[in-house]
Design an enzyme around this catalytic site. Structure first.
Site, PDB file in Angstrom:
ATOM      1  N   HIS A  78       0.834  -1.216   0.000  1.00  0.00           N
ATOM      2  CA  HIS A  78       0.000   0.000   0.000  1.00  0.00           C
ATOM      3  C   HIS A  78       0.865   1.261   0.000  1.00  0.00           C
ATOM      4  CE1 HIS A  78      -3.175  -2.758   2.056  1.00  0.00           C
ATOM      5  NE2 HIS A  78      -2.978  -3.072   0.799  1.00  0.00           N
ATOM      6  N   HIS A 236      -9.419  -2.125  -4.649  1.00  0.00           N
ATOM      7  CA  HIS A 236      -8.274  -2.416  -3.780  1.00  0.00           C
ATOM      8  C   HIS A 236      -7.291  -3.357  -4.466  1.00  0.00           C
ATOM      9  CE1 HIS A 236      -5.901  -2.532  -0.197  1.00  0.00           C
ATOM     10  NE2 HIS A 236      -5.734  -3.810  -0.451  1.00  0.00           N
ATOM     11  N   ASP A 240      -3.371  -2.724  -4.962  1.00  0.00           N
ATOM     12  CA  ASP A 240      -2.318  -3.703  -4.664  1.00  0.00           C
ATOM     13  C   ASP A 240      -1.433  -3.939  -5.886  1.00  0.00           C
ATOM     14  OD1 ASP A 240      -2.961  -4.279  -1.995  1.00  0.00           O
ATOM     15  OD2 ASP A 240      -4.207  -6.014  -2.516  1.00  0.00           O
ATOM     16  N   HIS A 263      -0.797 -10.880  -4.987  1.00  0.00           N
ATOM     17  CA  HIS A 263       0.584 -10.417  -4.808  1.00  0.00           C
ATOM     18  C   HIS A 263       1.609 -11.390  -5.389  1.00  0.00           C
ATOM     19  CE1 HIS A 263      -1.031  -7.394  -2.229  1.00  0.00           C
ATOM     20  NE2 HIS A 263      -1.562  -8.292  -1.430  1.00  0.00           N
TER      21      HIS A 263
HETATM   22 ZN   LIG Z   1      -3.861  -4.666  -0.176  1.00  0.00          ZN
END
Ligand SMILES: [Zn+2]
Length: 307
Positions: A78, A236, A240, A263
């Site tokens: 973030h 969101h 990311d 991720h």
């Molecule tokens: Zn996140």
């Protein structure tokens, strides 16, 4: 031209997964420095960790960096999204604990802090990575792709059984202030069943529904105050992705397409792109090309006001 933050700014709070308290300070740095973390709570050894794809220790829930001496910093995505989204190319990020404070679960406190301090222009041109060939990675039903484009686009699709999330898709170009306007206030989210499982495994210990994470259960949004956007989860995921792509080490010019990606898969994608001959080339940006980079066109009045 390359940039840095004009003066230091600090953020304090607990890490989402460890629950550990930490203070993070973003400090100015010179041209060609890049973005580095420094674990200032450690007195000896190599406490510097580059914000770079090749030191990502791939874990499913957050992005964790680990230097050659085994020194780590977790949940960098973030703050990295905020730095990339504000068009900051050089900074030293000091932190006195193992995990970046989760603040409100989004990047908006970091964005407002950086923009309050202001951006200093440095006397060196930006070098960016331009995607020259399409590269795709797949893991189960998730895929992530980088393909050639005239600026950084983030295109994301998610699908969850929980009716309150369902299928969400969004695509934005990142060089027109859209990160600050549309993405930076979207918070971390999870499902109630995942919270129970994570906390049983000693994770998400700093999670407080409604304060730093949105929790979904079936067709219900459990967090008090509800959502900031009806499609806050996919926004969101885009936030990311911007933070994880910032670990390329320079701004990217290309289209990122994520379907149920996360991720770990975004990092696998960067690794494959840099390992594929001819897929990425470095370009020195002139003034015209600099208008294609993330951070260009950001307007203070468009950064969301949140409590
Ligand atoms: Zn996140």
């Amino acid at each position: 031209m390359q940039t840095t933050i004009k003066s230091p700014i600090s953020f304090s709070g607990r890490g989402l997964h460890s629950g550990a308290p930490a203070t993070l300070t973003i400090r100015p740095a010179g041209a060609e420095h890049g973005i580095w973390f420094s674990r200032v709570d450690l007195n000896e050894g190599d406490r510097l960790i580059p914000a770079r794809w090749d030191v990502v220790n791939r874990s499913p829930l957050c992005t964790k960096l680990e230097n050659a001496s085994g020194v780590t910093v977790s949940t960098v995505e973030h703050v990295m999204a905020a730095i990339a989204g504000c068009g900051i190319h050089n900074a030293l990020i000091e932190i006195d604990g193992p995990e970046v404070p989760i603040v409100d679960g989004s990047a908006v406190p970091f964005v407002r802090g950086i923009m309050q301090r202001g951006v200093r222009v440095l006397d060196a041109p930006v070098r960016a990575f331009e995607i020259m060939q399409t590269v795709t990675v797949t893991e189960g039903d998730a895929t992530a792709t980088l393909s050639p484009a005239d600026t950084l686009y983030i295109d994301f699709e998610i699908e969850f059984d929980d009716a309150a999330i369902g299928r969400q898709h969004k695509s934005l170009r990142m060089n027109n202030g859209s990160f600050a306007r549309e993405l930076c206030d979207s918070r971390t989210f999870c499902r109630q069943a995942d919270v129970d499982a994570m906390q049983a495994n000693g994770l998400a210990l700093g999670g407080v529904p409604g304060q730093n994470a949105v929790v979904f259960d079936g067709d219900a949004v459990l967090s008090p105050g509800g959502l900031r956007h009806s499609d806050e989860p996919v926004r969101h995921k885009m936030l990311d992705a911007l933070g994880d792509l910032a670990l390329a080490g320079a701004p990217l010019i290309g289209r990122y397409t994520g379907v149920r990606s996360g991720h770990s898969l975004t990092n696998t994608l960067l690794r494959k792109a840099f390992a594929t001959p001819g897929a990425v080339r470095m370009v020195v940006c002139d003034a015209q090309m600099a208008t294609r980079l993330p951070g260009y066109g950001l307007v203070w009045d468009e950064i969301p006001q949140v409590a």
